[in-house]
Scaffold this motif. Structure first.
Motif, PDB file in Angstrom:
ATOM      1  N   SER A 309       3.586 -11.009  10.018  1.00 22.04           N
ATOM      2  CA  SER A 309       3.287 -11.304   8.620  1.00 22.04           C
ATOM      3  C   SER A 309       1.912 -10.727   8.265  1.00 22.04           C
ATOM      4  O   SER A 309       0.920 -10.967   8.957  1.00 22.04           O
ATOM      5  N   ILE A 310       1.874  -9.950   7.162  1.00 21.48           N
ATOM      6  CA  ILE A 310       0.639  -9.262   6.761  1.00 21.48           C
ATOM      7  C   ILE A 310       0.343  -9.599   5.303  1.00 21.48           C
ATOM      8  O   ILE A 310       1.247  -9.586   4.459  1.00 21.48           O
ATOM      9  N   ASP A 311      -0.920  -9.881   5.030  1.00 25.58           N
ATOM     10  CA  ASP A 311      -1.366 -10.032   3.646  1.00 25.58           C
ATOM     11  C   ASP A 311      -1.670  -8.638   3.120  1.00 25.58           C
ATOM     12  O   ASP A 311      -2.685  -8.022   3.471  1.00 25.58           O
ATOM     13  N   LEU A 312      -0.772  -8.126   2.281  1.00 23.14           N
ATOM     14  CA  LEU A 312      -0.871  -6.754   1.805  1.00 23.14           C
ATOM     15  C   LEU A 312      -2.119  -6.552   0.956  1.00 23.14           C
ATOM     16  O   LEU A 312      -2.715  -5.463   0.969  1.00 23.14           O
ATOM     17  N   VAL A 313      -2.547  -7.567   0.240  1.00 14.80           N
ATOM     18  CA  VAL A 313      -3.745  -7.442  -0.610  1.00 14.80           C
ATOM     19  C   VAL A 313      -4.977  -7.235   0.260  1.00 14.80           C
ATOM     20  O   VAL A 313      -5.788  -6.329   0.010  1.00 14.80           O
ATOM     21  N   ILE A 340       0.045 -11.389  -1.232  1.00 14.47           N
ATOM     22  CA  ILE A 340       1.374 -10.766  -1.235  1.00 14.47           C
ATOM     23  C   ILE A 340       1.710 -10.487   0.235  1.00 14.47           C
ATOM     24  O   ILE A 340       1.083  -9.630   0.867  1.00 14.47           O
ATOM     25  N   THR A 341       2.656 -11.249   0.756  1.00 22.90           N
ATOM     26  CA  THR A 341       2.944 -11.186   2.193  1.00 22.90           C
ATOM     27  C   THR A 341       4.153 -10.297   2.468  1.00 22.90           C
ATOM     28  O   THR A 341       5.167 -10.378   1.779  1.00 22.90           O
ATOM     29  N   VAL A 342       4.028  -9.453   3.497  1.00 23.15           N
ATOM     30  CA  VAL A 342       5.147  -8.616   3.950  1.00 23.15           C
ATOM     31  C   VAL A 342       5.252  -8.745   5.469  1.00 23.15           C
ATOM     32  O   VAL A 342       4.280  -9.083   6.144  1.00 23.15           O
ATOM     33  N   ILE A 343       6.453  -8.474   5.976  1.00 23.59           N
ATOM     34  CA  ILE A 343       6.682  -8.441   7.417  1.00 23.59           C
ATOM     35  C   ILE A 343       6.763  -6.974   7.830  1.00 23.59           C
ATOM     36  O   ILE A 343       7.697  -6.270   7.456  1.00 23.59           O
ATOM     37  N   ALA A 344       5.760  -6.509   8.593  1.00 22.63           N
ATOM     38  CA  ALA A 344       5.708  -5.090   8.937  1.00 22.63           C
ATOM     39  C   ALA A 344       4.794  -4.887  10.133  1.00 22.63           C
ATOM     40  O   ALA A 344       4.107  -5.803  10.585  1.00 22.63           O
ATOM     41  N   ASP A 345       4.790  -3.656  10.639  1.00 17.53           N
ATOM     42  CA  ASP A 345       3.834  -3.249  11.671  1.00 17.53           C
ATOM     43  C   ASP A 345       2.544  -2.856  10.961  1.00 17.53           C
ATOM     44  O   ASP A 345       2.502  -1.860  10.223  1.00 17.53           O
ATOM     45  N   GLU A 346       1.496  -3.626  11.172  1.00 24.09           N
ATOM     46  CA  GLU A 346       0.256  -3.445  10.394  1.00 24.09           C
ATOM     47  C   GLU A 346      -0.344  -2.064  10.588  1.00 24.09           C
ATOM     48  O   GLU A 346      -0.743  -1.404   9.611  1.00 24.09           O
ATOM     49  N   THR A 379       8.914  -5.708  -1.740  1.00 21.90           N
ATOM     50  CA  THR A 379       7.553  -5.426  -2.211  1.00 21.90           C
ATOM     51  C   THR A 379       7.410  -3.936  -2.484  1.00 21.90           C
ATOM     52  O   THR A 379       7.884  -3.105  -1.703  1.00 21.90           O
ATOM     53  N   VAL A 380       6.729  -3.605  -3.584  1.00 26.65           N
ATOM     54  CA  VAL A 380       6.529  -2.211  -3.989  1.00 26.65           C
ATOM     55  C   VAL A 380       5.039  -1.892  -3.958  1.00 26.65           C
ATOM     56  O   VAL A 380       4.207  -2.667  -4.443  1.00 26.65           O
ATOM     57  N   ILE A 381       4.714  -0.745  -3.366  1.00 25.97           N
ATOM     58  CA  ILE A 381       3.335  -0.235  -3.354  1.00 25.97           C
ATOM     59  C   ILE A 381       3.356   1.128  -4.027  1.00 25.97           C
ATOM     60  O   ILE A 381       4.113   2.015  -3.618  1.00 25.97           O
TER      61      ILE A 381
END
Length: 453
Positions: A309-313, A340-346, A379-381
């Motif tokens: 879990s990563i805080d994208l902000v 804005i939380t996403v599940i990813a490889d940081e 989530t969109v970046i």
């Protein structure tokens, strides 16, 4: 053992077992039906006999009445409670002597196999209690040859055995034919694999117009695998070709300046320093290019991601701060909520963002905007610049390896043309997408989508 032989033997054994079971059921059904018919007839005769005889009749009268009901090869007896024969009539004394009399208080029937002068015979005996004043005082016993039952049994057994053997032979031939049909696509595939092994050239399995079964699916999967292998080989050859082309220029420059230093020496310090500077610059570019090659290979190998879990902000703020400190450019981060939380490889997600921002910095001079948007399905970046943009006819090529929109400018900025290929592979690993929207002379917007899952 070949698989065709296995299929043939298994189908033959299975059908033979089924035939044996069916034949056993037919045999016992035949025996039971035949005996039951004879039993009904004998019970009917016994009922008539009981109505015909009277307890006050003499033995001679009783024997005379019993004789009327004799059939070919039978006996009729009356048994007292001590199992002694009170009255008996028979037209086959040998048969009567083989079966002992038995007193019984209940109706019963029993089948005997006895050996007579003419051979083995099936004998059916029925016993009916004789009652007087509600008490069983004697037993009526009737025995009769089941004429032809033994012969019929032998004939039926012979027929069933012959049918089983014939069925096994038919099954063997049918199993061989069936196995050849089933294995034919597999054999074609094996032959194709052997041809590929010998020639080193990929080939396809010819798919006949046959029903869509598992074998056709296997052949289609094999052909699809060959298509993918061809694509991978083509990519590998293209990668080698492109990498060789990209490395050729800096190596040629390094070699030329090294030869220049060997011929002229280092007496002219200014010329020598210029040559060393060029060699160092080109060597640095080779190093950067090699690192990009490794990154690209790593993303294409589909290694396992270290998802969390990563805080994208927070991640975006950190990247913006680093790049602003390095390039002194105006990077503006936009978001409506936090976190804005996403599940990813940081690390890999950070690499993608840096690639997009690095491209925006290289090809624009104005403000760069980063938008973070939380959608229902993910989530969109978005990274938007106001730079030179990309021509419409070249947008579809930007994710290809070593592709450069403006090769002259890219040479100045030191790009390798691998960044967006790496970014695309990383997004693919995350089951996400990367899109580009650009207008030449206006700017470019890159969009990343990370699904909610």
């Amino acid at each position: 053992m070949k698989i065709t032989t296995k299929i043939n033997l298994i189908t033959t054994a299975w059908i033979t077992c089924v035939l044996v079971i069916v034949n056993i059921a037919v045999f016992y059904s035949f025996m039971n039906v035949t005996v039951n018919v004879e039993e009904k007839i004998m019970l009917q005769n016994a009922g008539e006999i009981l109505e015909d005889i009277n307890h006050g009749d003499s033995d001679a009268v009783i024997n005379d009445k019993l004789s009327k009901y004799l059939t070919n090869g039978s006996f009729i007896r009356i048994i007292d409670p001590q199992s002694n024969i009170s009255n008996q009539v028979t037209n086959n004394k040998q048969l009567a002597n083989k079966i002992k009399g038995k007193f019984t208080a209940s109706k019963e029937s029993k089948r005997y196999l006895v050996t007579l002068a003419q051979g083995e015979e099936q004998i059916l005996v029925v016993r009916i209690p004789i009652e007087s004043n509600g008490k069983v005082i004697e037993t009526l016993e009737i025995g009769e040859r089941l004429v032809g039952l033994e012969l019929g049994k032998d004939v039926l057994l012979s027929i069933l055995v012959l049918c089983t053997i014939f069925g096994a032979i038919i099954s063997l031939l049918g199993g061989k034919w069936l196995a050849s049909i089933i294995i034919r696509p597999v054999s074609h595939m094996i032959n194709t694999m052997e041809e590929i092994e010998q020639s080193g050239i990929t080939k396809r399995v010819v798919i006949d117009q046959q029903p869509k079964d598992e074998l056709q699916k296997m052949a289609v999967t094999f052909n699809r695998m060959m298509d993918r292998l061809d694509i991978n080989l083509e990519k590998q050859q293209q990668f080698i070709s492109d990498a060789s082309h990209e490395l050729k220029t800096p190596i040629t420059v390094i070699k030329s300046y090294a030869d220049f230093l060997r011929r002229r020496g280092i007496q002219n310090k200014e010329v020598a320093l210029d040559a060393v500077e060029v060699i160092h610059s080109e060597a640095t570019r080779i190093q950067q290019m090699t690192e990009k090659f490794l990154d690209l290979a790593n993303t294409e190998s589909e290694n396992a991601l270290d998802k969390k879990s990563i805080d994208l902000v927070l991640l975006s703020e950190e990247i913006v701060k680093q790049l602003h400190s390095t390039y002194k450019r105006n990077l503006v981060l936009h978001y409506e909520e936090k976190p804005i939380t996403v599940i990813a490889d940081e690390l890999k997600l950070k690499q993608v963002l840096i690639i997009l921002l690095d491209n925006a910095i290289k090809y624009s001079t104005d403000q760069i905007d980063i938008y973070l948007e939380k959608k229902e399905n993910g989530t969109v970046i978005r990274v938007k610049d106001h730079g030179i943009g990309i021509p419409m006819d070249e947008i579809n090529n930007v994710f290809e390896r070593f592709y450069r929109v403006d090769k002259a400018r890219n040479r100045e900025t030191g790009g390798t043309g691998l960044g967006l290929s790496i970014a695309k592979n990383i997004m693919k690993q995350h089951n996400g997408e990367i899109k580009v929207d650009s207008v030449e002379g206006v700017g470019t917007e890159m969009e990343l989508f990370l699904p909610k899952d």
